[in-house]
Design a protein around this motif. Structure first.
Motif, PDB file in Angstrom:
ATOM      1  N   LEU A 165       0.827  -1.204   0.000  1.00  0.00           N
ATOM      2  CA  LEU A 165       0.000   0.000   0.000  1.00  0.00           C
ATOM      3  C   LEU A 165       0.863   1.257   0.000  1.00  0.00           C
ATOM      4  N   ARG A 166       1.933   1.244   0.770  1.00  0.00           N
ATOM      5  CA  ARG A 166       2.832   2.399   0.824  1.00  0.00           C
ATOM      6  C   ARG A 166       3.497   2.614  -0.530  1.00  0.00           C
ATOM      7  N   ARG A 167       3.943   1.525  -1.160  1.00  0.00           N
ATOM      8  CA  ARG A 167       4.567   1.647  -2.483  1.00  0.00           C
ATOM      9  C   ARG A 167       3.578   2.173  -3.513  1.00  0.00           C
ATOM     10  N   THR A 168       2.330   1.700  -3.450  1.00  0.00           N
ATOM     11  CA  THR A 168       1.309   2.177  -4.381  1.00  0.00           C
ATOM     12  C   THR A 168       1.067   3.665  -4.187  1.00  0.00           C
ATOM     13  N   ALA A 169       1.007   4.123  -2.948  1.00  0.00           N
ATOM     14  CA  ALA A 169       0.802   5.550  -2.683  1.00  0.00           C
ATOM     15  C   ALA A 169       1.979   6.375  -3.198  1.00  0.00           C
ATOM     16  N   VAL A 170       3.188   5.885  -3.001  1.00  0.00           N
ATOM     17  CA  VAL A 170       4.369   6.609  -3.480  1.00  0.00           C
ATOM     18  C   VAL A 170       4.386   6.649  -5.005  1.00  0.00           C
ATOM     19  N   LYS A 171       4.023   5.539  -5.638  1.00  0.00           N
ATOM     20  CA  LYS A 171       3.963   5.531  -7.106  1.00  0.00           C
ATOM     21  C   LYS A 171       2.940   6.532  -7.612  1.00  0.00           C
ATOM     22  N   GLY A 172       1.794   6.621  -6.956  1.00  0.00           N
ATOM     23  CA  GLY A 172       0.769   7.586  -7.337  1.00  0.00           C
ATOM     24  C   GLY A 172       1.263   9.019  -7.194  1.00  0.00           C
ATOM     25  N   MET A 173       1.936   9.307  -6.079  1.00  0.00           N
ATOM     26  CA  MET A 173       2.471  10.656  -5.875  1.00  0.00           C
ATOM     27  C   MET A 173       3.544  10.981  -6.904  1.00  0.00           C
ATOM     28  N   MET A 174       4.401  10.007  -7.205  1.00  0.00           N
ATOM     29  CA  MET A 174       5.439  10.239  -8.210  1.00  0.00           C
ATOM     30  C   MET A 174       4.826  10.486  -9.582  1.00  0.00           C
TER      31      MET A 174
END
Length: 131
Positions: free
Chosen positions: A81-90
Protein backbone atom coordinates in the motif's frame (compact mmCIF):
# COMPACT_ATOMS: atom_id res chain seq x y z
CA UNK A 1 2.85 -20.01 22.86
CA UNK A 2 6.06 -17.99 23.23
CA UNK A 3 9.46 -19.60 23.37
CA UNK A 4 11.97 -18.91 26.13
CA UNK A 5 14.26 -17.17 23.65
CA UNK A 6 11.53 -14.67 22.77
CA UNK A 7 10.69 -14.17 26.43
CA UNK A 8 14.34 -13.59 27.29
CA UNK A 9 14.71 -11.14 24.41
CA UNK A 10 11.54 -9.31 25.46
CA UNK A 11 12.63 -9.10 29.07
CA UNK A 12 16.08 -7.87 28.07
CA UNK A 13 14.59 -5.19 25.84
CA UNK A 14 12.15 -4.07 28.54
CA UNK A 15 14.99 -3.88 31.05
CA UNK A 16 16.55 -1.13 28.91
CA UNK A 17 13.62 1.21 29.67
CA UNK A 18 14.50 3.80 32.29
CA UNK A 19 13.03 2.83 35.69
CA UNK A 20 11.18 6.15 36.12
CA UNK A 21 9.50 5.65 32.72
CA UNK A 22 8.80 1.96 33.40
CA UNK A 23 6.94 2.86 36.63
CA UNK A 24 4.53 5.10 34.69
CA UNK A 25 3.35 2.27 32.41
CA UNK A 26 0.06 0.59 33.27
CA UNK A 27 -0.57 -3.12 32.68
CA UNK A 28 -2.33 -2.62 29.33
CA UNK A 29 0.54 -0.52 27.98
CA UNK A 30 3.14 -2.94 29.29
CA UNK A 31 1.41 -5.94 27.69
CA UNK A 32 1.06 -4.08 24.38
CA UNK A 33 4.79 -3.30 24.45
CA UNK A 34 5.60 -6.94 25.26
CA UNK A 35 3.48 -8.18 22.37
CA UNK A 36 5.06 -5.70 19.94
CA UNK A 37 8.57 -6.71 20.99
CA UNK A 38 7.77 -10.42 20.87
CA UNK A 39 6.23 -10.10 17.41
CA UNK A 40 9.47 -8.60 16.08
CA UNK A 41 11.90 -10.69 18.09
CA UNK A 42 14.83 -12.05 16.11
CA UNK A 43 14.63 -15.50 17.73
CA UNK A 44 11.58 -17.14 16.20
CA UNK A 45 11.18 -20.88 16.19
CA UNK A 46 11.38 -22.55 12.79
CA UNK A 47 11.04 -26.24 11.99
CA UNK A 48 14.31 -26.05 10.03
CA UNK A 49 16.90 -23.53 11.22
CA UNK A 50 20.42 -23.99 9.84
CA UNK A 51 23.02 -21.29 10.53
CA UNK A 52 26.59 -21.74 9.38
CA UNK A 53 29.54 -19.35 9.60
CA UNK A 54 32.60 -19.89 7.39
CA UNK A 55 35.78 -18.12 8.50
CA UNK A 56 38.10 -17.51 5.53
CA UNK A 57 41.38 -15.80 6.39
CA UNK A 58 40.48 -12.13 7.02
CA UNK A 59 36.74 -12.35 6.34
CA UNK A 60 33.89 -14.40 7.76
CA UNK A 61 30.91 -15.44 5.63
CA UNK A 62 27.67 -16.86 6.95
CA UNK A 63 24.48 -18.31 5.57
CA UNK A 64 21.11 -18.98 7.16
CA UNK A 65 18.54 -21.47 5.91
CA UNK A 66 15.09 -21.20 7.54
CA UNK A 67 11.84 -22.98 6.75
CA UNK A 68 8.60 -22.16 8.51
CA UNK A 69 5.22 -20.53 8.28
CA UNK A 70 5.22 -17.07 6.66
CA UNK A 71 3.80 -14.57 9.16
CA UNK A 72 4.82 -11.50 7.18
CA UNK A 73 1.75 -11.15 4.93
CA UNK A 74 0.33 -8.19 6.89
CA UNK A 75 3.69 -6.42 6.76
CA UNK A 76 3.95 -7.03 3.02
CA UNK A 77 0.41 -5.72 2.50
CA UNK A 78 1.27 -2.49 4.32
CA UNK A 79 4.47 -2.13 2.30
CA UNK A 80 2.52 -2.72 -0.90
CA UNK A 81 0.00 0.00 0.00
CA UNK A 82 2.83 2.40 0.82
CA UNK A 83 4.57 1.65 -2.48
CA UNK A 84 1.31 2.18 -4.38
CA UNK A 85 0.80 5.55 -2.68
CA UNK A 86 4.37 6.61 -3.48
CA UNK A 87 3.96 5.53 -7.11
CA UNK A 88 0.77 7.59 -7.34
CA UNK A 89 2.47 10.66 -5.87
CA UNK A 90 5.44 10.24 -8.21
CA UNK A 91 3.09 9.96 -11.20
CA UNK A 92 1.34 13.20 -10.19
CA UNK A 93 4.67 15.01 -9.67
CA UNK A 94 6.07 13.83 -13.01
CA UNK A 95 2.83 14.76 -14.78
CA UNK A 96 2.92 18.21 -13.15
CA UNK A 97 6.55 18.66 -14.19
CA UNK A 98 5.81 17.65 -17.78
CA UNK A 99 2.86 20.05 -17.99
CA UNK A 100 4.86 22.86 -16.38
CA UNK A 101 7.66 22.34 -18.91
CA UNK A 102 5.41 21.85 -21.94
CA UNK A 103 3.27 24.99 -21.51
CA UNK A 104 6.14 27.46 -22.16
CA UNK A 105 7.32 25.32 -25.08
CA UNK A 106 3.81 25.31 -26.59
CA UNK A 107 3.52 29.09 -26.20
CA UNK A 108 6.92 29.59 -27.82
CA UNK A 109 5.97 27.33 -30.75
CA UNK A 110 2.66 29.17 -31.20
CA UNK A 111 4.50 32.51 -31.13
CA UNK A 112 7.06 31.25 -33.66
CA UNK A 113 4.26 29.95 -35.92
CA UNK A 114 2.40 33.27 -35.61
CA UNK A 115 5.55 35.20 -36.49
CA UNK A 116 6.28 32.87 -39.41
CA UNK A 117 2.82 33.44 -40.88
CA UNK A 118 3.12 37.21 -40.28
CA UNK A 119 0.19 37.74 -37.94
CA UNK A 120 0.58 40.78 -35.63
CA UNK A 121 -1.69 40.78 -32.62
CA UNK A 122 -0.53 44.24 -31.55
CA UNK A 123 0.42 46.73 -34.26
CA UNK A 124 3.97 48.10 -33.99
CA UNK A 125 4.73 45.91 -30.97
CA UNK A 126 6.68 42.66 -30.74
CA UNK A 127 7.67 40.26 -27.98
CA UNK A 128 11.06 41.93 -27.63
CA UNK A 129 9.32 45.22 -26.84
CA UNK A 130 7.33 43.67 -24.01
CA UNK A 131 10.36 41.94 -22.52
Amino acid sequence: MKSTKVDAFTQHTLSNIKPEVFKTLNLVQLEAIRQAISANAPFRQHPIDIRVALPLFFVKFYFVFLIGQDNRSDTRARESLRRTAVKGMMFVLILYGLVALSIPVIFFLLYAFKSLIGIDLFADRHLGDFL
